[in-house]
Design an enzyme around this catalytic site. Sequence first.
Site, PDB file in Angstrom:
ATOM      1  N   GLY A   1     -35.330 -37.142 -15.458  1.00 59.48           N
ATOM      2  CA  GLY A   1     -36.313 -38.228 -15.455  1.00 59.48           C
ATOM      3  C   GLY A   1     -37.686 -37.842 -15.949  1.00 59.48           C
ATOM      4  N   GLY A   2     -37.754 -36.945 -16.939  1.00 59.82           N
ATOM      5  CA  GLY A   2     -39.037 -36.655 -17.585  1.00 59.82           C
ATOM      6  C   GLY A   2     -39.258 -37.633 -18.730  1.00 59.82           C
ATOM      7  N   SER A   3     -40.265 -37.339 -19.563  1.00 55.89           N
ATOM      8  CA  SER A   3     -40.519 -38.284 -20.657  1.00 55.89           C
ATOM      9  C   SER A   3     -39.327 -38.367 -21.611  1.00 55.89           C
ATOM     10  CB  SER A   3     -41.809 -37.937 -21.399  1.00 55.89           C
ATOM     11  OG  SER A   3     -41.965 -36.551 -21.522  1.00 55.89           O
ATOM     12  N   ALA A   4     -38.608 -37.246 -21.826  1.00 53.89           N
ATOM     13  CA  ALA A   4     -37.439 -37.274 -22.716  1.00 53.89           C
ATOM     14  C   ALA A   4     -36.388 -38.231 -22.170  1.00 53.89           C
ATOM     15  CB  ALA A   4     -36.856 -35.874 -22.871  1.00 53.89           C
TER      16      ALA A   4
ATOM     17  N   LYS B   1     -55.516 -40.385 -30.871  1.00 55.55           N
ATOM     18  CA  LYS B   1     -55.502 -39.089 -31.545  1.00 55.55           C
ATOM     19  C   LYS B   1     -55.415 -39.303 -33.051  1.00 55.55           C
ATOM     20  CE  LYS B   1     -52.399 -35.262 -32.535  1.00 55.55           C
ATOM     21  NZ  LYS B   1     -51.222 -34.488 -32.167  1.00 55.55           N
TER      22      LYS B   1
ATOM     23  N   VAL C   1     -27.422 -33.674  -9.427  1.00 55.95           N
ATOM     24  CA  VAL C   1     -26.092 -33.403  -9.972  1.00 55.95           C
ATOM     25  C   VAL C   1     -25.682 -31.986  -9.564  1.00 55.95           C
ATOM     26  CG1 VAL C   1     -24.762 -33.117 -12.103  1.00 55.95           C
ATOM     27  CG2 VAL C   1     -26.501 -34.927 -11.935  1.00 55.95           C
TER      28      VAL C   1
ATOM     29  N   LEU D   1     -36.577 -30.751 -23.945  1.00 59.66           N
ATOM     30  CA  LEU D   1     -36.547 -29.302 -23.704  1.00 59.66           C
ATOM     31  C   LEU D   1     -35.127 -28.778 -23.574  1.00 59.66           C
ATOM     32  CD1 LEU D   1     -39.440 -29.000 -21.087  1.00 59.66           C
ATOM     33  CD2 LEU D   1     -39.520 -28.621 -23.550  1.00 59.66           C
TER      34      LEU D   1
ATOM     35  N   GLU E   1     -48.190 -28.519 -33.425  1.00 59.71           N
ATOM     36  CA  GLU E   1     -48.233 -29.773 -34.176  1.00 59.71           C
ATOM     37  C   GLU E   1     -47.583 -30.895 -33.365  1.00 59.71           C
ATOM     38  OE1 GLU E   1     -49.708 -30.771 -36.823  1.00 59.71           O
ATOM     39  OE2 GLU E   1     -50.301 -28.978 -37.938  1.00 59.71           O
TER      40      GLU E   1
END
Lengths: 247, 522
Positions: free
Chosen positions: B15-18, B84, B192, B348, B357
């Site tokens: 449940g991170g941004s990914a 940005k 899990v 990740l 970048e």
Amino acid sequence: MTHMVAINNKQHADLKVTDDALSLSANQHLVPVVVSELNKLVVHYPVVITKFDDSGQFGLSALLGFEEKENLFWQQGEWDAVYIPAQFERLPFYVGTEAQSADSSNRVLCIDMDNASVSEEKGTPLFDNTGEPSNYLLEKQQILAQLLDGETQNQRFIAALQQHNLITPFTLDITFENESKTSITGLYTIDEDKLAALSADAIADLHAQHMLQSIYTLIASNAQIYALIDKKNKANKNADAWFQTTN
Amino acid sequence: MTTATPITHIVVVGGGSAGWLTAGRIAAQHQCATRKNIKVTLIESPNVPIIGVGEGTWPTMRSTLIALGISETTFIKECDATFKQGAKFAKWTTGEEHDFYYHPLMLPQGFSQTNLGPYWQTVAPELNESFSHAVCVQEAICEAGCAPKSIRHAEFAGTANYAYHLDAGKFTAFLTKYCTEKLGVHHVLADVNRVESSNNGDIKALHTEQGVTVEGDLFVDCTGFKSMLLGEHYKVPFIPCDDVLFIDRALAVHVPYDTPQSPIASHTISTAQDAGWIWDIGLQSRRGVGHVYSSRHQSKDDAYARLDTYVRQTSTLNGIDGIKVKDITIQSGHRQRFWQNNCVAVGLAAGFLEPLEASALVLVELSASMIAEQLPANRAVMDIVAKRFNDTFSYRWQRIIDFLKLHYMLSKREDSAFWRDNRDSHTIPDSLKELLALWQYHPPSDKDFTSNNEVFPAASYQYVLYGMGFTSDLGAHQQWVNADFAKQQLMQNRKARGMAVEKLPKHRELINKIHQFGLQAV
């Protein structure tokens, strides 16, 4: 510069205003208008939706010209139309706020003492001999009240348009008779396709809020762009004639 | 599962941004909230903390937010987000006091018609303007502290191209709410603990400590560095690239502004250090500052001291003692494959590179959109999609590694082993060497990049190459220079630059107005 003071019948018993109060402010191509004057505006002016510079919020404006500071209705010191937008008609009067206490304030009628039309020498007096407001002043007060109410009405109108996603941007690309071109951006109007696709419930809702008529009046006013182009073409011809006679 | 079984249930783990971006992108594409052909479930551990990677995004984030149906005003308000407009690289070339260059987000003036690089190179000595300043408005906008747009621009529109800086923690919380409430993503809070396989090696179901079992047709591994499904379960090897990119540690801090109304930089500031570099990202309420470095070249104590000095120099803080310092270990590299059987890794779990970048979130977005748009209809075609996905992303990772390395290998710094080692020919990938060999004699152009899957356009290479003092020996090939046209383009840019700086509001001022009035949808 403007120097605004609250009007009272003692200090300003002898104050008069001539009828060229708007000459200093006339040179603008857009003027803010209110929903309650749409029926009159539609006779002369294209009414568009624009964004305020400082907030980006939508408001209503009458289009008076095709470039900054061009007002095609202002001809040789005269307003060339029967109905003058309330925002001009109210000049040189303003509505100010006067603090009553720390947390309440009153609306007060103000006048711009620096406006060239204001003096004690000539023009229409603000008060009669008994210190009662003249008909002229009462009329101006009414216009200011209309503008003040108009702010809330405008906000409700815009909110309803936004709720139904009816606001759409458009660009005015015009080629005048003398082949000069202009392109005006930052204008918005009613999306007629989306309006046509609204559900019966949505239409009934807009009607119940007395907004349906304003929506169609605003759309109808778009046709006045042709009249405005016509004015511009005539102005261009006058300018050409001037250059031909002087060269 | 038989081969013709339709793919109807996608299970995202993590449940991170990914995780949320992928779940949201799939759910939005397949209209899960209203149509019921596809179901998306996200399983998230109630106990694992989120690593906030990449507070910097690419302009692609605008299309991602649009695809998810998120209002820009809400996003800015909820995620502490700012605008940005690129990155400023300080002290990367010589390390001297005024050494800097910009990698803006806009193409050079007239880029579709001409290549201004060669002309700029010939006039640079008299012009006395950096490449990015001479050909693009954005450096001037950033240096003036201006926003890329005004309050009158509609959401997602602007005078200058832009991306965002955001608070990853707030962004994840925002996406959680939005994806579950608006996009119909099912949310399961559980750990899990066992993967159940089918006979063909596919994942059949995930069992959890809490006793819930989740079956699915496609599993997306967004479990972060743990790489629970692709790495631990399928044992897909990790390909490190620490022989090319030496960064392996980071120290990160949150730095408060001097006052709540302090100016906000509208670009990422990356300042080179002896053994790495320091990022500086301005959010609304604070700056995110961190030092990434090579532990082979510098001790943690030295890194701490450098970060401390930087914070002293750029704020009124008396150093970073007493501020929480996050110590992060970085393993640069990526999995050999990203999609194995019915499991694909995003974020990740697929790999990581230093945030030079801002490539972390953009890779998540690119992965999520490819999965959403090319979602295999059934198990039979999934292997084909998987192969294409693997080819595409292997290429993209390689291109990013090359582009990051370019920043290091062009440096002329001699002051430390870190910079000298970075120029060692053995550490430079062949693909990058080839490009540089070509560019010795012709200016970098779009024609040098032939794939549909490029991540960085030729313009980005130009900004870095010319920014760091690279020149091509144009020799007899003067056909590169169309002086009249080029001169005209530079003039146009100069004019646009002046107008932009005059008309655009300060960054902080725009953020305040967005809070007060909001941006209009049109």
